[in-house]
Design a protein around this motif. Structure first.
Motif, PDB file in Angstrom:
ATOM      1  N   GLU A 272       0.821  -1.210   0.000  1.00 26.60           N
ATOM      2  CA  GLU A 272       0.000   0.000   0.000  1.00 26.60           C
ATOM      3  C   GLU A 272       0.855   1.261   0.000  1.00 26.60           C
ATOM      4  OE1 GLU A 272      -3.055   0.178   2.943  1.00 26.60           O
ATOM      5  OE2 GLU A 272      -3.404  -1.982   2.841  1.00 26.60           O
ATOM      6  N   LEU A 273       0.309   2.338  -0.537  1.00 28.29           N
ATOM      7  CA  LEU A 273       1.014   3.614  -0.599  1.00 28.29           C
ATOM      8  C   LEU A 273       1.398   4.103   0.789  1.00 28.29           C
ATOM      9  CD1 LEU A 273       2.089   6.006  -2.206  1.00 28.29           C
ATOM     10  CD2 LEU A 273      -0.189   7.032  -2.044  1.00 28.29           C
ATOM     11  N   VAL A 274       0.523   3.937   1.764  1.00 24.65           N
ATOM     12  CA  VAL A 274       0.816   4.406   3.117  1.00 24.65           C
ATOM     13  C   VAL A 274       2.005   3.650   3.719  1.00 24.65           C
ATOM     14  CG1 VAL A 274      -0.824   2.901   4.340  1.00 24.65           C
ATOM     15  CG2 VAL A 274      -0.243   5.139   5.286  1.00 24.65           C
ATOM     16  N   THR A 275       2.152   2.375   3.396  1.00 24.63           N
ATOM     17  CA  THR A 275       3.302   1.591   3.861  1.00 24.63           C
ATOM     18  C   THR A 275       4.579   2.073   3.191  1.00 24.63           C
ATOM     19  OG1 THR A 275       1.874  -0.323   4.237  1.00 24.63           O
ATOM     20  CG2 THR A 275       4.238  -0.742   4.112  1.00 24.63           C
ATOM     21  N   ILE A 276       4.504   2.384   1.910  1.00 32.46           N
ATOM     22  CA  ILE A 276       5.674   2.897   1.183  1.00 32.46           C
ATOM     23  C   ILE A 276       6.104   4.239   1.772  1.00 32.46           C
ATOM     24  CG2 ILE A 276       6.484   3.760  -1.054  1.00 32.46           C
ATOM     25  CD1 ILE A 276       4.654   1.585  -2.324  1.00 32.46           C
ATOM     26  N   ILE A 277       5.146   5.109   2.061  1.00 29.86           N
ATOM     27  CA  ILE A 277       5.455   6.397   2.684  1.00 29.86           C
ATOM     28  C   ILE A 277       6.108   6.173   4.047  1.00 29.86           C
ATOM     29  CG2 ILE A 277       4.432   8.478   3.712  1.00 29.86           C
ATOM     30  CD1 ILE A 277       2.351   8.356   1.401  1.00 29.86           C
ATOM     31  N   GLY A 278       5.569   5.251   4.821  1.00 34.72           N
ATOM     32  CA  GLY A 278       6.134   4.933   6.132  1.00 34.72           C
ATOM     33  C   GLY A 278       7.549   4.398   6.034  1.00 34.72           C
ATOM     34  N   LEU A 279       7.812   3.547   5.057  1.00 31.15           N
ATOM     35  CA  LEU A 279       9.160   3.004   4.876  1.00 31.15           C
ATOM     36  C   LEU A 279      10.146   4.080   4.421  1.00 31.15           C
ATOM     37  CD1 LEU A 279       8.303  -0.465   3.290  1.00 31.15           C
ATOM     38  CD2 LEU A 279       9.314  -0.042   5.546  1.00 31.15           C
ATOM     39  N   CYS A 280       9.698   5.009   3.586  1.00 28.29           N
ATOM     40  CA  CYS A 280      10.558   6.128   3.183  1.00 28.29           C
ATOM     41  C   CYS A 280      10.882   7.005   4.388  1.00 28.29           C
ATOM     42  CB  CYS A 280       9.879   6.958   2.096  1.00 28.29           C
ATOM     43  SG  CYS A 280       9.799   6.138   0.496  1.00 28.29           S
ATOM     44  N   ALA A 281       9.878   7.295   5.207  1.00 28.96           N
ATOM     45  CA  ALA A 281      10.102   8.083   6.423  1.00 28.96           C
ATOM     46  C   ALA A 281      11.062   7.347   7.354  1.00 28.96           C
ATOM     47  CB  ALA A 281       8.779   8.358   7.128  1.00 28.96           C
ATOM     48  N   ALA A 282      10.875   6.048   7.484  1.00 34.77           N
ATOM     49  CA  ALA A 282      11.743   5.237   8.338  1.00 34.77           C
ATOM     50  C   ALA A 282      13.184   5.287   7.849  1.00 34.77           C
ATOM     51  CB  ALA A 282      11.245   3.792   8.365  1.00 34.77           C
ATOM     52  N   THR A 283      13.388   5.212   6.543  1.00 36.55           N
ATOM     53  CA  THR A 283      14.729   5.259   5.975  1.00 36.55           C
ATOM     54  C   THR A 283      15.402   6.595   6.265  1.00 36.55           C
ATOM     55  OG1 THR A 283      14.082   3.740   4.213  1.00 36.55           O
ATOM     56  CG2 THR A 283      16.053   5.074   3.829  1.00 36.55           C
ATOM     57  N   LEU A 284      14.672   7.683   6.079  1.00 37.55           N
ATOM     58  CA  LEU A 284      15.242   9.008   6.303  1.00 37.55           C
ATOM     59  C   LEU A 284      15.573   9.250   7.772  1.00 37.55           C
ATOM     60  CD1 LEU A 284      12.997  11.100   3.898  1.00 37.55           C
ATOM     61  CD2 LEU A 284      15.426  10.567   3.623  1.00 37.55           C
TER      62      LEU A 284
END
Length: 84
Positions: free
Chosen positions: A2-14
């Protein structure tokens, strides 16, 4: 995924990668005098609680981000103790 999971993973990476420069600098200079024990302990306590929360919710971004960030901060704490 899901898009929300992808956004969360990007935030987690940063947010997780933000601790790498401090860890490398401390390792390279063999000095952690500017790193506060109180900040490390309180921050790691919060990370641990976020990890428990993420496990409870079964939220991959929360689990991944807080696991890695906790690990990096444990390294910084170890370096702080080692290089007083």
């Amino acid at each position: 995924m899901e898009l929300v999971t992808i956004i969360g993973l990007c935030a987690a990476t940063l947010t997780t990668s933000a601790f790498l420069p401090q860890m490398w600098r401390t390792w390279r200079t063999k000095s952690a005098t500017d790193v506060s024990y109180l900040m490390l302990i309180s921050f790691m306590s919060g990370l641990f609680l976020w990890l428990v929360y993420g496990i409870y919710l079964k939220s991959l971004p929360i689990i991944v981000a807080n696991s890695f960030t906790l690990f990096f901060n444990l390294i910084i704490l170890w370096l702080k103790i080692k290089y007083r």
